[in-house]
Design a protein around this motif. Structure first.
Motif, PDB file in Angstrom:
ATOM      1  N   SER A  30     -38.897 -48.638 -48.321  1.00  0.00           N
ATOM      2  CA  SER A  30     -38.056 -48.632 -49.507  1.00  0.00           C
ATOM      3  C   SER A  30     -38.113 -50.006 -50.169  1.00  0.00           C
ATOM      4  N   ARG A  31     -37.415 -50.167 -51.279  1.00  0.00           N
ATOM      5  CA  ARG A  31     -37.394 -51.458 -51.970  1.00  0.00           C
ATOM      6  C   ARG A  31     -36.785 -52.560 -51.116  1.00  0.00           C
ATOM      7  N   THR A  32     -35.984 -52.194 -50.123  1.00  0.00           N
ATOM      8  CA  THR A  32     -35.360 -53.190 -49.255  1.00  0.00           C
ATOM      9  C   THR A  32     -36.294 -53.679 -48.147  1.00  0.00           C
ATOM     10  N   LYS A  33     -37.511 -53.161 -48.114  1.00  0.00           N
ATOM     11  CA  LYS A  33     -38.529 -53.492 -47.111  1.00  0.00           C
ATOM     12  C   LYS A  33     -38.254 -52.811 -45.771  1.00  0.00           C
ATOM     13  N   LEU A  34     -37.247 -51.956 -45.723  1.00  0.00           N
ATOM     14  CA  LEU A  34     -36.969 -51.183 -44.513  1.00  0.00           C
ATOM     15  C   LEU A  34     -37.702 -49.845 -44.573  1.00  0.00           C
ATOM     16  N   ALA A  81     -40.008 -44.114 -51.830  1.00  0.00           N
ATOM     17  CA  ALA A  81     -40.717 -45.263 -51.255  1.00  0.00           C
ATOM     18  C   ALA A  81     -41.530 -45.979 -52.322  1.00  0.00           C
ATOM     19  N   THR A  82     -41.379 -47.290 -52.416  1.00  0.00           N
ATOM     20  CA  THR A  82     -42.139 -48.088 -53.385  1.00  0.00           C
ATOM     21  C   THR A  82     -43.049 -49.107 -52.692  1.00  0.00           C
ATOM     22  N   GLY A  83     -43.154 -48.984 -51.383  1.00  0.00           N
ATOM     23  CA  GLY A  83     -44.015 -49.901 -50.642  1.00  0.00           C
ATOM     24  C   GLY A  83     -44.441 -49.274 -49.335  1.00  0.00           C
ATOM     25  N   TYR A  84     -45.162 -50.038 -48.566  1.00  0.00           N
ATOM     26  CA  TYR A  84     -45.628 -49.543 -47.271  1.00  0.00           C
ATOM     27  C   TYR A  84     -45.681 -50.696 -46.279  1.00  0.00           C
ATOM     28  N   GLY A  85     -45.467 -50.353 -45.032  1.00  0.00           N
ATOM     29  CA  GLY A  85     -45.565 -51.333 -43.967  1.00  0.00           C
ATOM     30  C   GLY A  85     -46.805 -51.091 -43.134  1.00  0.00           C
ATOM     31  N   ILE A  86     -47.350 -52.154 -42.597  1.00  0.00           N
ATOM     32  CA  ILE A  86     -48.538 -52.075 -41.745  1.00  0.00           C
ATOM     33  C   ILE A  86     -48.129 -52.477 -40.328  1.00  0.00           C
TER      34      ILE A  86
END
Length: 303
Positions: A30-34, A81-86
């Motif tokens: 999400s935008r909060t990086k969570l 979701a506006t991002g992704y985690g690796i």
């Protein structure tokens, strides 16, 4: 959802699929990086430390995958979701993230001290321990920090840590994740540093790797650490100082930091008590702490 958010979600999926194609396991953020997907066990009467064995999404970094169909399914389940985690520590790269945070304003709470220059701190470590950071992927954060991507050997587990090497230097290892380039957060977009986008993550120098994998400390002293010792006290006070609207966020952040530093299980009761003091129920507090344990991959107390 606004048009800009739709575009951000589309771009996030595209970037995530590209990363997965290169062998990097990803999850939607999400935008909060969570992690964008909430735990399927959030309404369970007791904290549930499932790491995906139930087969449902919503287990943080444990959902990370390189399978394109599964990536699409995860993002379809989280259209916000506006991002992704690796995910770090996973084959084939076994990614290690060196997170360099730079603070130029007045620090508060458990933030790095004002004026922290983690880049200079890393240079001092390199001179003292005789290693050089190789040419590798570097990701620029919206706050002015940098993520340096390195790879680890298959027989070494690099734990996550926060400011253990030096103030402002966090390590993302097994059980952690890095925000992928192209991700949109509340503070801006993560971008690959010019001249590094074409590179593959480089092997971590052996001298630096030794710093990242300190000898295992005896188990008993770790268990006996309490809220009144060192950083544990600061994390508890950080939670107790929360106002309405930030209580759960502060508790989650503090719990993640506690698990990163190996004191999550020992500090859980003190953090719960602090959260209840701010107005959360004990059930809400323990569920949030359990989520932090799952996200950190540390339900049993190591990161």
């Amino acid at each position: 959802m606004a048009i800009s958010d739709r575009r951000a979600a589309t771009l996030a999926l595209a970037h995530a699929l590209s990363a997965a194609e290169r062998g990097l396991p990803v999850i939607p953020l999400s935008r909060t990086k969570l992690p964008a997907l909430r735990s399927p066990h959030r309404d369970a009467p007791e904290p549930h430390l499932c790491r995906g064995e139930c087969g449902r999404p919503g287990h943080g970094v444990h959902d990370a995958t390189t399978d394109p169909a599964t990536v699409r399914a995860l993002f379809a389940a989280a259209p916000w979701a506006t991002g992704y985690g690796i995910a770090c520590g996973r084959p084939p790269y076994r990614l290690i993230g060196i997170d360099l945070d730079t603070k130029t304003d007045t620090g508060t709470g458990t933030d790095p001290a004002p004026g922290t220059d983690s880049t200079t701190a890393l240079q001092h470590l390199a001179l003292r321990h005789l290693f050089t950071i190789p040419e590798t992927v570097v990701v620029l954060t919206p706050s002015g920090g940098r993520h340096i991507w390195l790879t680890g050997p298959p027989d070494v587990v690099v734990p996550n840590s926060a400011s253990r090497l030096a103030p402002g230097i966090d390590i993302r290892g097994t059980g952690g994740y890095l925000v992928g380039p192209g991700s949109l957060t509340t503070h801006g977009v993560y971008r690959t540093a010019p001249g590094t986008g074409h590179l593959a993550p480089a092997p971590c120098p052996s001298a630096l790797l030794r710093l990242l994998t300190p000898p295992t400390r005896p188990h008993a002293p770790t268990v006996r650490r309490t809220a009144g010792s060192g950083g544990g006290h600061g994390l508890v006070q950080f939670v107790r100082a929360a106002h309405e609207g930030q209580r759960n966020t502060r508790l989650f952040w503090a719990a993640c930091r506690a698990y990163e530093n190996g004191i999550g299980n020992a500090l859980a009761d003190a953090l719960t008590e602090a959260a209840v003091h701010t107005g959360l129920t004990e059930r809400e507090a323990r569920a949030t702490i359990a989520s932090a344990a799952r996200l950190s991959g540390l339900g049993s107390g190591s990161r």
